[in-house]
Design a protein around this motif. Structure first.
Motif, PDB file in Angstrom:
ATOM      1  N   ILE A   1     -38.253  38.553 -35.416  1.00 18.18           N
ATOM      2  CA  ILE A   1     -37.917  39.971 -35.424  1.00 18.18           C
ATOM      3  C   ILE A   1     -38.592  40.626 -36.619  1.00 18.18           C
ATOM      4  O   ILE A   1     -38.719  40.027 -37.680  1.00 18.18           O
ATOM      5  N   SER A   2     -39.058  41.853 -36.434  1.00 21.32           N
ATOM      6  CA  SER A   2     -39.768  42.545 -37.508  1.00 21.32           C
ATOM      7  C   SER A   2     -38.843  42.804 -38.686  1.00 21.32           C
ATOM      8  O   SER A   2     -37.696  43.241 -38.524  1.00 21.32           O
ATOM      9  N   TYR A   3     -39.367  42.534 -39.892  1.00 19.38           N
ATOM     10  CA  TYR A   3     -38.576  42.710 -41.110  1.00 19.38           C
ATOM     11  C   TYR A   3     -39.328  43.576 -42.102  1.00 19.38           C
ATOM     12  O   TYR A   3     -40.509  43.878 -41.937  1.00 19.38           O
ATOM     13  N   ALA A   4     -38.619  43.907 -43.183  1.00 18.66           N
ATOM     14  CA  ALA A   4     -39.220  44.721 -44.239  1.00 18.66           C
ATOM     15  C   ALA A   4     -40.390  43.984 -44.877  1.00 18.66           C
ATOM     16  O   ALA A   4     -40.349  42.769 -45.069  1.00 18.66           O
ATOM     17  N   ASP A   5     -41.453  44.721 -45.159  1.00 21.24           N
ATOM     18  CA  ASP A   5     -42.626  44.127 -45.796  1.00 21.24           C
ATOM     19  C   ASP A   5     -42.327  43.758 -47.239  1.00 21.24           C
ATOM     20  O   ASP A   5     -41.499  44.365 -47.902  1.00 21.24           O
ATOM     21  N   GLY A   6     -43.032  42.764 -47.730  1.00 20.50           N
ATOM     22  CA  GLY A   6     -42.859  42.334 -49.110  1.00 20.50           C
ATOM     23  C   GLY A   6     -43.447  40.954 -49.307  1.00 20.50           C
ATOM     24  O   GLY A   6     -43.617  40.190 -48.354  1.00 20.50           O
ATOM     25  N   SER A   7     -43.788  40.616 -50.545  1.00 23.18           N
ATOM     26  CA  SER A   7     -44.362  39.315 -50.827  1.00 23.18           C
ATOM     27  C   SER A   7     -43.320  38.220 -50.674  1.00 23.18           C
ATOM     28  O   SER A   7     -42.116  38.467 -50.721  1.00 23.18           O
ATOM     29  N   TRP A   8     -43.796  36.974 -50.512  1.00 22.40           N
ATOM     30  CA  TRP A   8     -42.883  35.849 -50.366  1.00 22.40           C
ATOM     31  C   TRP A   8     -42.060  35.662 -51.635  1.00 22.40           C
ATOM     32  O   TRP A   8     -40.877  35.345 -51.562  1.00 22.40           O
ATOM     33  N   ILE A   9     -42.688  35.880 -52.800  1.00 14.29           N
ATOM     34  CA  ILE A   9     -41.978  35.720 -54.075  1.00 14.29           C
ATOM     35  C   ILE A   9     -40.849  36.737 -54.177  1.00 14.29           C
ATOM     36  O   ILE A   9     -39.733  36.414 -54.605  1.00 14.29           O
ATOM     37  N   LYS A  10     -41.122  37.966 -53.779  1.00  6.58           N
ATOM     38  CA  LYS A  10     -40.096  39.010 -53.816  1.00  6.58           C
ATOM     39  C   LYS A  10     -38.946  38.667 -52.881  1.00  6.58           C
ATOM     40  O   LYS A  10     -37.767  38.814 -53.245  1.00  6.58           O
ATOM     41  N   LEU A  11     -39.283  38.181 -51.678  1.00  3.07           N
ATOM     42  CA  LEU A  11     -38.257  37.822 -50.716  1.00  3.07           C
ATOM     43  C   LEU A  11     -37.426  36.640 -51.217  1.00  3.07           C
ATOM     44  O   LEU A  11     -36.201  36.627 -51.083  1.00  3.07           O
ATOM     45  N   ALA A  12     -38.102  35.640 -51.833  1.00  2.00           N
ATOM     46  CA  ALA A  12     -37.398  34.460 -52.348  1.00  2.00           C
ATOM     47  C   ALA A  12     -36.410  34.866 -53.439  1.00  2.00           C
ATOM     48  O   ALA A  12     -35.264  34.406 -53.460  1.00  2.00           O
ATOM     49  N   GLY A  13     -36.860  35.719 -54.346  1.00  3.72           N
ATOM     50  CA  GLY A  13     -35.968  36.193 -55.405  1.00  3.72           C
ATOM     51  C   GLY A  13     -34.802  36.975 -54.852  1.00  3.72           C
ATOM     52  O   GLY A  13     -33.668  36.839 -55.326  1.00  3.72           O
ATOM     53  N   TYR A  14     -35.068  37.764 -53.822  1.00  2.00           N
ATOM     54  CA  TYR A  14     -34.004  38.559 -53.200  1.00  2.00           C
ATOM     55  C   TYR A  14     -32.975  37.658 -52.520  1.00  2.00           C
ATOM     56  O   TYR A  14     -31.767  37.887 -52.630  1.00  2.00           O
ATOM     57  N   LEU A  15     -33.460  36.616 -51.832  1.00  2.00           N
ATOM     58  CA  LEU A  15     -32.553  35.705 -51.140  1.00  2.00           C
ATOM     59  C   LEU A  15     -31.620  35.002 -52.128  1.00  2.00           C
ATOM     60  O   LEU A  15     -30.421  34.858 -51.874  1.00  2.00           O
ATOM     61  N   ILE A  16     -32.173  34.561 -53.254  1.00  2.00           N
ATOM     62  CA  ILE A  16     -31.361  33.881 -54.260  1.00  2.00           C
ATOM     63  C   ILE A  16     -30.355  34.854 -54.869  1.00  2.00           C
ATOM     64  O   ILE A  16     -29.178  34.529 -55.039  1.00  2.00           O
ATOM     65  N   PHE A  17     -30.813  36.056 -55.197  1.00  2.00           N
ATOM     66  CA  PHE A  17     -29.953  37.033 -55.858  1.00  2.00           C
ATOM     67  C   PHE A  17     -28.778  37.437 -54.971  1.00  2.00           C
ATOM     68  O   PHE A  17     -27.634  37.531 -55.437  1.00  2.00           O
ATOM     69  N   GLN A  18     -29.029  37.657 -53.679  1.00  2.00           N
ATOM     70  CA  GLN A  18     -27.948  38.100 -52.809  1.00  2.00           C
ATOM     71  C   GLN A  18     -27.020  36.956 -52.416  1.00  2.00           C
ATOM     72  O   GLN A  18     -25.920  37.192 -51.920  1.00  2.00           O
ATOM     73  N   GLU A  19     -27.442  35.702 -52.625  1.00  2.00           N
ATOM     74  CA  GLU A  19     -26.580  34.571 -52.285  1.00  2.00           C
ATOM     75  C   GLU A  19     -25.383  34.482 -53.230  1.00  2.00           C
ATOM     76  O   GLU A  19     -24.332  33.956 -52.856  1.00  2.00           O
ATOM     77  N   ILE A  20     -25.516  35.029 -54.425  1.00  2.00           N
ATOM     78  CA  ILE A  20     -24.418  34.959 -55.406  1.00  2.00           C
ATOM     79  C   ILE A  20     -23.203  35.765 -54.928  1.00  2.00           C
ATOM     80  O   ILE A  20     -22.099  35.219 -54.841  1.00  2.00           O
ATOM     81  N   PRO A  21     -23.347  37.051 -54.597  1.00  2.00           N
ATOM     82  CA  PRO A  21     -22.165  37.769 -54.106  1.00  2.00           C
ATOM     83  C   PRO A  21     -21.752  37.352 -52.701  1.00  2.00           C
ATOM     84  O   PRO A  21     -20.605  37.557 -52.301  1.00  2.00           O
ATOM     85  N   ARG A  22     -22.656  36.744 -51.951  1.00  2.00           N
ATOM     86  CA  ARG A  22     -22.362  36.403 -50.555  1.00  2.00           C
ATOM     87  C   ARG A  22     -21.636  35.069 -50.405  1.00  2.00           C
ATOM     88  O   ARG A  22     -20.831  34.898 -49.493  1.00  2.00           O
ATOM     89  N   ALA A  23     -21.913  34.129 -51.298  1.00  2.00           N
ATOM     90  CA  ALA A  23     -21.345  32.791 -51.149  1.00  2.00           C
ATOM     91  C   ALA A  23     -20.615  32.315 -52.397  1.00  2.00           C
ATOM     92  O   ALA A  23     -19.500  31.805 -52.306  1.00  2.00           O
TER      93      ALA A  23
END
Length: 241
Positions: A117-139
């Motif tokens: 599915i189409s997602y927001a554009d961005g570098s892999w590094i930016k996406l990786a950092g975002y995934l880690i950062f949002q995992e803190i409040p989520r889990a």
């Protein structure tokens, strides 16, 4: 009802994973990461158990207190073992499994839709950092809150009720940790994703119920991202009709 749909999607994700080797191996890899970290953390605690116990209470020379000391030592072992499992899970989630879960979600989309599915554009590094950062409040934060509530339940007359509610709460947040994969990858605002949880609470209770069943949750936790992604795919298909 949304509750039963939650259970249904969890089972559908499990069966789809068993039919596709790539999803099967990714799920087993996720389980292996948690298992390895659990063994590592538990081993470190066992090696330092005597030192920890001595720091809390020195072994008495004789008398009834010796038996009490051994009882406390045994209870401490159980508590430390439980904490090692929780710590291993949280470290695995933030450092490793958030990427495995995201990849499992992408693979599921390719299997079902033939593409991602189409997602927001961005570098892999930016996406990786975002995934880690949002995992803190989520889990991480919900899991800590759940444990605090569970422990507090042992010291109140309503302990069994609180323990049950805390288990359901843990299941809901474990479910959200999976259903939030797709919205997070779309980089939707956190408040919108939290609203999605509130609006679909019954679904998350059903989905999370299978994630807290002892022993069976070894399977469901490993492959939950697949069922959660199927839910979003079918939800999107309904919106497009």
């Amino acid at each position: 009802m949304d509750f039963f749909r939650g259970i249904q999607y969890n089972i559908q994700g499990l069966t789809l994973s068993f039919r596709h080797p790539q999803l099967l191996w990714l799920g087993l890899l996720r389980f292996a990461v948690i298992l390895i970290l659990t063994v590592l953390f538990s081993g470190m605690i066992l090696l330092n158990h005597d030192a920890i116990m001595s720091g809390i209470w020195t072994l008495p020379d004789s008398g009834v207190l010796v038996y009490v000391w051994h009882l406390v030592s045994w209870l401490l072992s159980l508590v430390l073992a439980a904490l090692s499992v929780v710590a291993a899970y949280l470290v695995a989630q933030v450092c490793f499994n958030v990427f495995i879960m995201d990849y499992m979600s992408r693979v599921t989309e390719k299997i079902v839709l033939g593409k991602e599915i189409s997602y927001a554009d961005g570098s892999w590094i930016k996406l990786a950092g975002y995934l880690i950062f949002q995992e803190i409040p989520r889990a991480v934060i919900p899991m800590i809150i759940t444990i605090v509530i569970m422990v507090a339940g042992f010291f109140t007359p309503l302990g069994p009720v609180i323990f049950f509610l805390s288990a359901i709460t843990a299941g809901v947040f474990l479910a959200w940790d999976n259903t939030d994969l797709v919205p997070a990858r779309q980089m939707r605002p956190f408040r919108d994703r939290l609203r999605f949880l509130r609006q679909n609470l019954s679904f998350h209770i059903g989905f999370g119920l299978l994630l807290i069943v002892p022993w069976f949750n070894i399977l469901t936790l490993s492959f939950a991202p697949v069922g959660a992604t199927l839910y979003h795919i079918h939800k999107l298909e309904k919106e497009l009709k």
